[in-house]
Design an enzyme around this catalytic site. Structure first.
Site, mmCIF file in Angstrom:
data_model
loop_
_atom_site.group_PDB
_atom_site.id
_atom_site.type_symbol
_atom_site.label_atom_id
_atom_site.label_comp_id
_atom_site.label_asym_id
_atom_site.label_seq_id
_atom_site.Cartn_x
_atom_site.Cartn_y
_atom_site.Cartn_z
ATOM 1 N N LYS A 98 46.730 12.479 33.296
ATOM 2 C CA LYS A 98 46.550 12.673 34.726
ATOM 3 C C LYS A 98 45.294 13.519 34.867
ATOM 4 O O LYS A 98 45.303 14.720 34.589
ATOM 5 C CB LYS A 98 47.760 13.387 35.341
ATOM 6 C CG LYS A 98 47.561 13.681 36.820
ATOM 7 C CD LYS A 98 48.670 14.518 37.420
ATOM 8 C CE LYS A 98 48.209 15.104 38.745
ATOM 9 N NZ LYS A 98 49.172 16.014 39.338
ATOM 10 N N GLY A 159 50.654 21.302 46.778
ATOM 11 C CA GLY A 159 51.590 22.375 47.105
ATOM 12 C C GLY A 159 51.678 22.723 48.583
ATOM 13 O O GLY A 159 52.413 23.626 48.960
ATOM 14 N N ASN A 207 55.962 17.514 43.020
ATOM 15 C CA ASN A 207 56.491 18.605 42.207
ATOM 16 C C ASN A 207 57.055 19.708 43.089
ATOM 17 O O ASN A 207 58.251 19.933 43.172
ATOM 18 C CB ASN A 207 55.376 19.137 41.295
ATOM 19 C CG ASN A 207 55.864 20.192 40.310
ATOM 20 O OD1 ASN A 207 56.937 20.757 40.434
ATOM 21 N ND2 ASN A 207 55.079 20.474 39.305
ATOM 22 N N THR A 208 56.140 20.366 43.840
ATOM 23 C CA THR A 208 56.538 21.545 44.613
ATOM 24 C C THR A 208 57.669 21.256 45.596
ATOM 25 O O THR A 208 58.570 22.092 45.765
ATOM 26 C CB THR A 208 55.318 22.106 45.375
ATOM 27 O OG1 THR A 208 54.227 22.213 44.453
ATOM 28 C CG2 THR A 208 55.604 23.485 45.941
#
Lengths: 256, 71
Positions: A98, A159, A207-208
């Site tokens: 990535k 995020g 993710n976050t």
């Protein structure tokens, strides 16, 4: 439902999940399981020999049969990203990367010039490059032309949880590129993931939104359902938007 | 036995003269056979198969990395 295909590898789940920021290792593993994701991202960092007791993330993800997707997070130049990718390939025995080349600490927006440079080198060196990029159709097209295995435009800053800020660009990117289109970053809750999928994305990387949710495992489950629902809705085809009503019940045979 | 100074993950270390990468990992109490770590010397990745034959020099810059939680 047709699966996600990245560089000849077939994945049943269209959700890719990050491993950072969970309250603890246990909640992380539970969340990954609940998400149904088959691909998990990791970062490459210096070994700390003062604390050798740290959990072995590589072994844990391997045991669970996950595909490990190392990132080049924290790299600000093509040169650093290329070295990190090579270290990741050696350490984790995968050619998947990535690719992140960050341009600025505060926004974490990609440095497009450095990103393209790194992508070109890594593709030539045999990597399967999945670049985190701007939601810019031209950049995405260039990355595809360089031989990247997917394009991963941000929905909003990493995020931030701001959702898909420019759905029209994502739609244009969908029309322009043939490689898998994965929204990476910006997803805040399940509806954001569903919107990305409804726009025709092949997958969502987040993710976050899970790691920092009040109940991460439950949010992971919600994301799994949202990605599936969004995909189904995309394939089903939404009705056109109209300003005025159209009755759905019969307008004849009314009681007089 | 003579020693030399090298840099490992940004820290100065005193090690045996011309120590190889494999022995350095043992000296650092890292398990060289463990999966999941990679080593670069002077910004060049050293494949596992070459750890025993790759000797370090005075001021060699060694990076030892592993996978950590990331997004």
């Amino acid at each position: 439902m047709p699966e996600l295909k990245i560089a000849d590898q077939i994945y049943t789940s269209r959700l890719l999940i990050g491993t950072a920021g969970y309250p603890n290792f246990h909640i992380m593993t539970e969340s990954i399981a609940a998400s149904g994701a088959e691909i998990a991202t990791v970062s490459m960092r210096r070994v700390k020999w003062t604390d050798p007791s740290g959990e072995n993330l590589f072994a844990l993800l391997n045991e669970r049969g996950m595909t490990i997707l190392p990132n080049t997070a924290g790299c600000f130049t093509a040169k650093d990203a290329i070295l990190t990718a090579n270290l990741a390939r050696e350490a984790l025995e995968t050619s998947l990367i990535k690719l992140e080349v960050i341009g600025d600490d505060q926004t974490l927006f990609p440095d497009v010039e450095q990103l393209l440079r790194a992508a070109e080198t890594l593709v030539k060196d045999g990597f399967t490059v999945l670049p985190y990029c701007n939601d810019d159709p031209i950049t995405c097209k260039k990355l595809e032309d360089l031989g990247c295995a997917a394009v991963m435009p941000l929905g909003a800053p990493i995020g931030s949880g701001m959702g898909i800020r420019n759905p029209y660009n994502i739609q244009i990117i969908r029309d322009l590129v043939e490689v898998p289109l994965i929204v990476d970053a910006g997803v805040g809750t399940a509806s954001d993931a569903a919107i990305a999928m409804e726009l025709g994305c092949d997958g969502v990387l987040l993710n976050t939104a899970v790691a920092k949710a009040h109940r991460p495992v439950l949010m992971a489950e919600a994301m799994k359902k949202a990605v599936e629902a969004g995909r189904a809705a995309f394939l089903a085809g939404r009705i056109p938007r109209k300003l005025y009503a159209t009755a759905s019940s019969p307008q004849t045979g009314m009681i007089e | 036995m003579k020693n030399m100074k090298i840099h490992v993950n940004g820290e100065e270390k005193e090690v045996r003269l011309n120590i190889n990468v494999y022995d350095l990992l043992i000296a650092l109490e890292l398990e060289p056979i463990q999966a999941g770590i990679a080593v670069a010397v002077d910004r060049e990745v050293i494949p596992k198969a070459a750890w025993q034959e790759t000797e370090l020099r005075e001021n060699s810059d060694v990076e030892i990395i592993r996978a950590v939680q990331g997004g």
